[in-house]
Design an enzyme around this catalytic site. Structure first.
Site, short mmCIF file in Angstrom:
data_model
loop_
_atom_site.label_atom_id
_atom_site.label_comp_id
_atom_site.label_asym_id
_atom_site.label_seq_id
_atom_site.Cartn_x
_atom_site.Cartn_y
_atom_site.Cartn_z
N ASN A 234 0.87 -1.18 0.00
CA ASN A 234 0.00 0.00 0.00
C ASN A 234 0.90 1.23 0.00
O ASN A 234 1.45 1.60 1.03
CB ASN A 234 -0.89 -0.06 1.25
CG ASN A 234 -1.80 1.15 1.35
OD1 ASN A 234 -1.78 2.04 0.51
ND2 ASN A 234 -2.58 1.18 2.41
N HIS B 212 -13.02 2.54 1.21
CA HIS B 212 -12.91 1.52 2.27
C HIS B 212 -13.58 0.22 1.84
O HIS B 212 -14.04 -0.57 2.69
CB HIS B 212 -13.58 1.97 3.59
CG HIS B 212 -12.86 3.05 4.33
ND1 HIS B 212 -13.53 4.04 5.00
CD2 HIS B 212 -11.55 3.31 4.49
CE1 HIS B 212 -12.65 4.86 5.57
NE2 HIS B 212 -11.43 4.44 5.25
N HIS C 75 -17.04 1.58 9.55
CA HIS C 75 -15.57 1.52 9.60
C HIS C 75 -15.11 2.84 10.20
O HIS C 75 -15.20 3.89 9.56
CB HIS C 75 -15.00 1.32 8.19
CG HIS C 75 -13.50 1.39 8.15
ND1 HIS C 75 -12.72 0.28 7.92
CD2 HIS C 75 -12.65 2.41 8.33
CE1 HIS C 75 -11.44 0.63 7.97
NE2 HIS C 75 -11.38 1.93 8.21
N LEU C 76 -14.64 2.80 11.45
CA LEU C 76 -14.32 4.04 12.18
C LEU C 76 -12.85 4.09 12.54
O LEU C 76 -12.40 3.43 13.48
CB LEU C 76 -15.16 4.12 13.46
CG LEU C 76 -16.66 3.84 13.29
CD1 LEU C 76 -17.35 3.85 14.64
CD2 LEU C 76 -17.29 4.86 12.34
N GLY C 77 -12.08 4.84 11.76
CA GLY C 77 -10.66 5.00 12.06
C GLY C 77 -10.33 6.46 11.90
O GLY C 77 -11.17 7.32 12.13
N ASP D 151 -7.14 12.43 17.28
CA ASP D 151 -7.07 11.08 17.82
C ASP D 151 -8.18 10.89 18.87
O ASP D 151 -8.23 11.61 19.86
CB ASP D 151 -5.69 10.88 18.46
CG ASP D 151 -5.42 9.44 18.80
OD1 ASP D 151 -6.19 8.87 19.60
OD2 ASP D 151 -4.46 8.89 18.26
N GLY E 265 -10.00 1.33 13.98
CA GLY E 265 -9.38 1.62 15.28
C GLY E 265 -10.37 2.04 16.35
O GLY E 265 -10.32 1.57 17.48
N GLY F 207 -13.91 1.80 16.05
CA GLY F 207 -15.01 0.83 16.10
C GLY F 207 -14.63 -0.44 16.85
O GLY F 207 -15.46 -1.04 17.54
N ASN G 116 -12.15 -0.63 19.18
CA ASN G 116 -11.59 -0.41 20.52
C ASN G 116 -12.44 0.38 21.49
O ASN G 116 -12.23 0.29 22.69
CB ASN G 116 -10.25 0.33 20.39
CG ASN G 116 -9.22 -0.57 19.78
OD1 ASN G 116 -8.89 -1.60 20.34
ND2 ASN G 116 -8.73 -0.20 18.62
P1 AMP Z 1 -7.26 3.47 12.38
O1 AMP Z 1 -7.19 4.60 11.36
O2 AMP Z 1 -8.24 2.40 12.01
O3 AMP Z 1 -5.91 2.94 12.78
O4 AMP Z 1 -7.86 4.13 13.71
C1 AMP Z 1 -7.23 5.20 14.37
C2 AMP Z 1 -8.18 5.77 15.39
O5 AMP Z 1 -8.54 4.75 16.35
C3 AMP Z 1 -7.59 6.92 16.20
O6 AMP Z 1 -8.54 7.97 16.30
C4 AMP Z 1 -7.39 6.30 17.57
O7 AMP Z 1 -7.49 7.25 18.60
C5 AMP Z 1 -8.56 5.35 17.64
N1 AMP Z 1 -8.39 4.38 18.72
C6 AMP Z 1 -7.49 3.39 18.85
N2 AMP Z 1 -7.65 2.78 20.06
C7 AMP Z 1 -8.66 3.40 20.70
C8 AMP Z 1 -9.31 3.26 21.96
N3 AMP Z 1 -8.93 2.32 22.82
N4 AMP Z 1 -10.34 4.09 22.27
C9 AMP Z 1 -10.73 5.04 21.40
N5 AMP Z 1 -10.17 5.23 20.20
C10 AMP Z 1 -9.15 4.43 19.84
#
Ligand code: AMP
Length: 410
Positions: free
Chosen positions: A19, A181, A208-210, A284, A332, A334, A336
């Site tokens: 990627n 996505h 999908h929540l990142g 974040d 990340g 969704g 966690n």
């Molecule tokens: P990704 O782009 O899928 O890697 O997701 C990144 C996002 O996931 C960031 O906003 C992180 O703060 C969030 N994240 C990871 N772990 C946690 C957690 N334990 N609680 C809340 N948000 C989280």
């Protein structure tokens, strides 16, 4: 298929997933058995601090300085280290495939189609092309496949993908909703519906929540609507992207603040979302949850807007489904954050969802599990596996080509 050897004489087959971003390359060597995965990131490419950080076959951390290396040099170093595993093929993640509906072997024609889609993904497709051209020069003998983020959503009906703008913008300039996505929504909905015992059947919503976030409605395994559109800016609130805004914000800012189109675009893509709402505190979610717990009002509002807009998007997408069998959380946030899942579900009482708060709170990172109380549509957390899905689609394309070649010989 070429076999590879990892650890204690275990033998499996592998695909190298790549990627390429503008200054980074994510890589993963995906074998048939998930725990064998070798993965990492080449970052800061083109700068003195260029380096590779990853995990080796034995699960050991790897850190390697490659000062001033460009994409091709980083790929050369990576592939030198991985070549003794004899990857059977290379699968490239490509964000925009225009109207291509599935993964394709990389041929001059497909590379040209990726180039033609560049105006629709100006940040992503040029970087992918750099990686594709480098691996094709370095490994001309390996089959290489492009797997598109947009492909899964090509099953959307016209009433979901057309914008209400003059028709010629669609017919002459490809202005329509594409969605992104796709590999994640495809993997999560397939895996989730398998766990739910209704393999690819019925109506499912995915969130999908990142750092980038999107929602999708899936009916009998096919995407029928999604929150992202022409570009990955449309839809729900993201780390630094605004998601939906009134498009007249452009003329408002131009007329009142004298901003040009580039400044507005940068603001909407890089300075908005959670970052903008929290008054530049953070993009974040973890930081925002901590700040909110300590009484930061901007962080509290950012979280509330995120959850409310997400619930609103899921409710809107439900119009694409004849019925709702359930909802899958991934990414990340969704995977966690039980807190965000609970807050979002609180805005969706209308569909009979019944979250089991205890089950929700006990799910840990990387764990798949059901978190509803039994009555109403199901709710699941399904860790996404985009690399695994890209590897699977790559293998599928290569196997199909070899079947066709054998049939031609017979
Ligand atoms: P990704 O782009 O899928 O890697 O997701 C990144 C996002 O996931 C960031 O906003 C992180 O703060 C969030 N994240 C990871 N772990 C946690 C957690 N334990 N609680 C809340 N948000 C989280």
């Amino acid at each position: 298929m070429i076999s590879i050897k990892i650890g204690n004489n275990d033998v499996s087959t592998s695909v190298l997933v790549i990627n390429c971003g503008s200054s980074s390359i994510k890589y993963a060597l995906v074998s048939e058995r998930r725990e064998d995965r070798i993965y990492g990131l080449a970052e800061n490419l083109g700068s003195e601090n260029a380096r590779i950080k990853g995990i080796t076959a034995g699960g050991q951390p790897l850190e390697l300085a490659i000062p001033n290396a460009n994409h091709e040099q980083a790929l050369e170093t990576l592939l030198e280290r991985l070549s003794h595993y004899n990857p059977q093929a290379i699968g490239h993640r490509v964000v925009h495939g225009g109207t291509l509906t599935k993964a394709h072997l990389l041929t001059p024609d497909i590379i040209q189609r990726i180039r033609e889609a560049t105006p629709l993904a100006p940040l992503h497709n040029p970087a992918h092309l750099v990686g594709i051209e480098a691996t094709m020069r370095l490994f001309p003998e390996l089959p290489q496949v492009a797997v598109f983020d947009t492909a899964f959503h090509q099953t959307m009906p016209a009433h979901a993908y057309r914008y209400a703008v003059p028709k010629f913008l669609f017919t002459d300039h490809n202005v329509r909703r594409y969605g992104f996505h796709g590999t994640s929504h495809a993997y999560v909905s397939e895996r989730g519906s398998e766990l739910a015992g209704s393999l690819k059947q019925g109506g499912w919503l995915t969130a999908h929540l990142g750092n980038g976030s999107s929602t999708c409605a899936i009916w009998n395994g096919q995407s029928v609507d999604t929150s992202m559109g022409l570009t990955p800016l449309e839809g729900v609130v993201m780390g630094t992207r605004s998601g939906d805004v009134d498009p007249s914000i452009h003329s408002f800012l131009a007329s009142n603040l004298g901003w040009d189109i580039f400044k507005i675009d940068k603001m909407l893509n890089k300075e908005s979302g959670l970052l903008g709402l929290s008054n530049n505190l953070s993009n974040d979610m973890r930081t925002l949850i901590e700040a909110s717990e300590q009484g930061n009002e901007d962080a509290t509002l950012a979280i509330e807007v995120f959850c409310y807009r997400l619930a609103k998007s899921l409710a809107a997408l439900s119009c694409g489904l004849p019925r709702i069998d359930g909802l899958f959380f991934t990414g990340g946030i969704g995977e966690n954050s039980a807190y965000i899942r609970e807050k979002t579900m609180a805005y969706l009482p209308h569909f009979g969802f019944n979250l089991d708060k205890e089950k929700n709170n006990t799910l840990k990172r990387g764990t798949e599990g059901r978190i509803d109380a039994g009555a109403g549509p199901q709710i699941w957390v399904i860790p996404t596996d985009e690399e695994g899905r890209i590897a699977k689609e790559t293998e599928h394309v290569v196997e199909q080509l070899s079947r066709e070649a054998n049939a031609a010989i017979a």
